[in-house]
Motif scaffolding. Structure first.
Motif, short mmCIF file in Angstrom:
data_model
loop_
_atom_site.label_atom_id
_atom_site.label_comp_id
_atom_site.label_asym_id
_atom_site.label_seq_id
_atom_site.Cartn_x
_atom_site.Cartn_y
_atom_site.Cartn_z
N SER A 99 6.96 -81.87 -21.00
CA SER A 99 5.77 -81.11 -20.62
C SER A 99 5.71 -80.93 -19.10
O SER A 99 5.40 -79.83 -18.60
CB SER A 99 4.53 -81.87 -21.14
OG SER A 99 3.38 -81.27 -20.69
N SER A 151 6.05 -77.44 -16.87
CA SER A 151 4.72 -77.05 -16.38
C SER A 151 4.86 -75.91 -15.36
O SER A 151 5.90 -75.77 -14.69
CB SER A 151 4.01 -78.23 -15.73
OG SER A 151 4.73 -78.63 -14.58
N PRO A 198 -1.25 -80.04 -24.32
CA PRO A 198 0.18 -79.72 -24.41
C PRO A 198 0.97 -80.72 -25.26
O PRO A 198 1.88 -80.32 -25.99
CB PRO A 198 0.65 -79.72 -22.95
CG PRO A 198 -0.47 -80.21 -22.13
CD PRO A 198 -1.72 -80.17 -22.93
N ILE A 199 0.62 -81.99 -25.20
CA ILE A 199 1.42 -83.00 -25.92
C ILE A 199 1.30 -82.79 -27.43
O ILE A 199 2.30 -82.77 -28.16
CB ILE A 199 0.97 -84.43 -25.52
CG1 ILE A 199 1.10 -84.62 -24.01
CG2 ILE A 199 1.76 -85.49 -26.30
CD1 ILE A 199 2.51 -84.43 -23.45
N LEU A 211 9.86 -74.57 -23.01
CA LEU A 211 9.54 -75.67 -23.95
C LEU A 211 10.52 -75.68 -25.13
O LEU A 211 11.06 -76.74 -25.49
CB LEU A 211 8.10 -75.53 -24.46
CG LEU A 211 6.99 -75.82 -23.45
CD1 LEU A 211 5.63 -75.45 -24.03
CD2 LEU A 211 7.01 -77.29 -23.02
N LEU A 231 3.21 -79.69 -28.35
CA LEU A 231 4.67 -79.88 -28.28
C LEU A 231 5.18 -80.59 -29.52
O LEU A 231 6.24 -80.25 -30.05
CB LEU A 231 5.02 -80.73 -27.06
CG LEU A 231 5.73 -79.98 -25.97
CD1 LEU A 231 4.77 -79.29 -25.05
CD2 LEU A 231 6.59 -80.94 -25.18
N GLU A 259 6.04 -86.23 -22.66
CA GLU A 259 5.37 -85.99 -21.37
C GLU A 259 6.37 -85.45 -20.34
O GLU A 259 6.05 -84.56 -19.55
CB GLU A 259 4.75 -87.29 -20.81
CG GLU A 259 3.46 -87.72 -21.48
CD GLU A 259 3.68 -88.43 -22.81
OE1 GLU A 259 4.85 -88.61 -23.23
OE2 GLU A 259 2.67 -88.78 -23.45
#
Ligand code: A3P
Length: 344
Positions: free
Chosen positions: A272, A276, A243-244, A90, A247, A269
């Motif tokens: 992400s 993943s 997650p969004i 990330l 982030l 997205e």
């Protein structure tokens, strides 16, 4: 004036201007004199109140002496098995999104460890700095070292540190699976079926790589409260849950905030999805190869669930661990989430 630094735990001074051989010899002397334990899979050395595994103790000491932080450096700190690989991917993607669109990401061709190396294991493993010159800026490093044992140049800088932690019950289960997938244990039928007591006892005593886990986590937790502009404290569970949102928070902290256009285009997205577990695990590059001569790269990508511990720990072990966690983290304000979250 001589540039002499103290290697903190022993009080013995090592002169950083010594020639390479002398420096390595002195580090070796210091390591030999440290308290040692033959723990579950490797020898651990107690240094600065922390247990360091044999493959990183020299790197920890030499990086304390020699690592020079740059103000733009980014450090990802964690205990093993808390989501380091995920955060590697990330952070790399957020910071380098101007250079690489997700569809052209180097993550598609290289394991996250190769793109975001670890200071003490990859750059200072044998006691001397390696491959630091060629890194592009901002440099991104991981470390498992507790805050107090970080090289002073990091603590004295305005570098950003991201710490990721995970509920200790899932961490211990993940760690167990990881240790048992090491190359020397890759005969699946010979692997123990259940987490054994020796391993759990050591974990409860804090004898684990870079542990005790409570000390490692609480240190970063406290610094994140005192200096939120320097240390961002994240959890694996929050990342799984949203997650969004996480982030966006991470990007802002790193000084790489997403623009309204990027958000509207769906870039968050895309990152992400790229990072993943399902995607990284499916890539050929993460299914082959051995890290540090002993760890199959695939061992870094397993199940990625919150609450998986219920499938591996007995109710009495869960009770013991929960009591320990409660006791060690009492009064800190840090509470772990451990309810089941599955899927991507
Ligand atoms: P499990 O063993 O519970 O599946 P680390 O990267 O710190 O070594 O942590 C490894 C843990 O993170 C493993 O947990 C692994 O499956 C999980 N993991 C690895 N990559 C991930 C990703 N991209 N997203 C979510 N979890 C990931």
């Amino acid at each position: 004036m001589e540039n002499t630094k103290n290697s903190e735990s022993s009080g013995s001074a090592i002169n950083v201007n010594e020639n390479e051989q002398e420096l390595q010899n002195n580090i070796e002397k210091l390591v030999t004199a440290l308290p040692q334990e033959n723990s579950y899979h490797f020898r651990q050395y107690k240094y600065n109140g922390t247990w360091f595994p044999s493959f990183s103790i020299r790197g920890v000491i030499s990086s304390q002496l020699l690592f020079q932080a740059d103000e733009s450096d980014i450090f990802l700190a964690s205990l093993p098995k808390c989501g380091t690989t995920w955060l590697r991917a990330l952070i790399f993607s957020i910071v380098n999104r101007g250079r690489y669109k997700p569809k052209d990401s180097p993550l598609l061709f290289k394991p996250p460890h190769d793109l975001v190396p670890n200071i003490e294991i990859d750059h200072f493993r044998d006691g001397l700095p390696q491959n630091l010159e060629q890194l592009s800026r901002p440099r991104i490093f991981t470390t498992h070292v507790p805050y107090a044992s970080l090289p002073n140049s990091i603590k004295a800088s305005n570098c950003r540190i991201v710490y990721v932690c995970r509920n200790p019950l899932d961490t211990v289960v993940s760690y167990w699976h990881f240790l048992n997938s090491m190359v020397k244990n890759n005969n699946a039928s010979a692997r123990p079926k259940r987490i054994d007591d020796e391993f759990l006892n050591e974990y409860c005593l804090g004898i684990q790589a870079y542990g005790p886990f409570w000390y490692n986590t609480l240190e970063y937790w406290k610094v994140s409260l005192e200096k939120p502009e320097s240390v961002l404290f994240m959890t694996y569970e929050d990342l799984k849950e949203d997650p969004i949102f996480q982030l966006k928070k991470l990007a802002s902290f790193l000084g790489f905030q997403f623009s309204a256009e990027e958000e509207a285009e769906g870039l968050i997205e895309e990152i992400s999805t790229l990072c993943s577990l399902g995607n990284l695990k499916s890539l050929e590059v993460n299914q082959k190869g051995i890290r540090l001569s002993i760890i199959p790269v695939s061992a870094y990508f397993r199940k990625g669930e919150v609450g998986d511990y219920v499938n591996h720990l007995t109710p009495s072990t869960v009770e013991t661990l929960n009591k320990l966690v409660e006791e060690k983290f009492a009064g800190s304000g840090l509470v772990f989430k451990s309810k089941l979250i599955t899927g991507e």
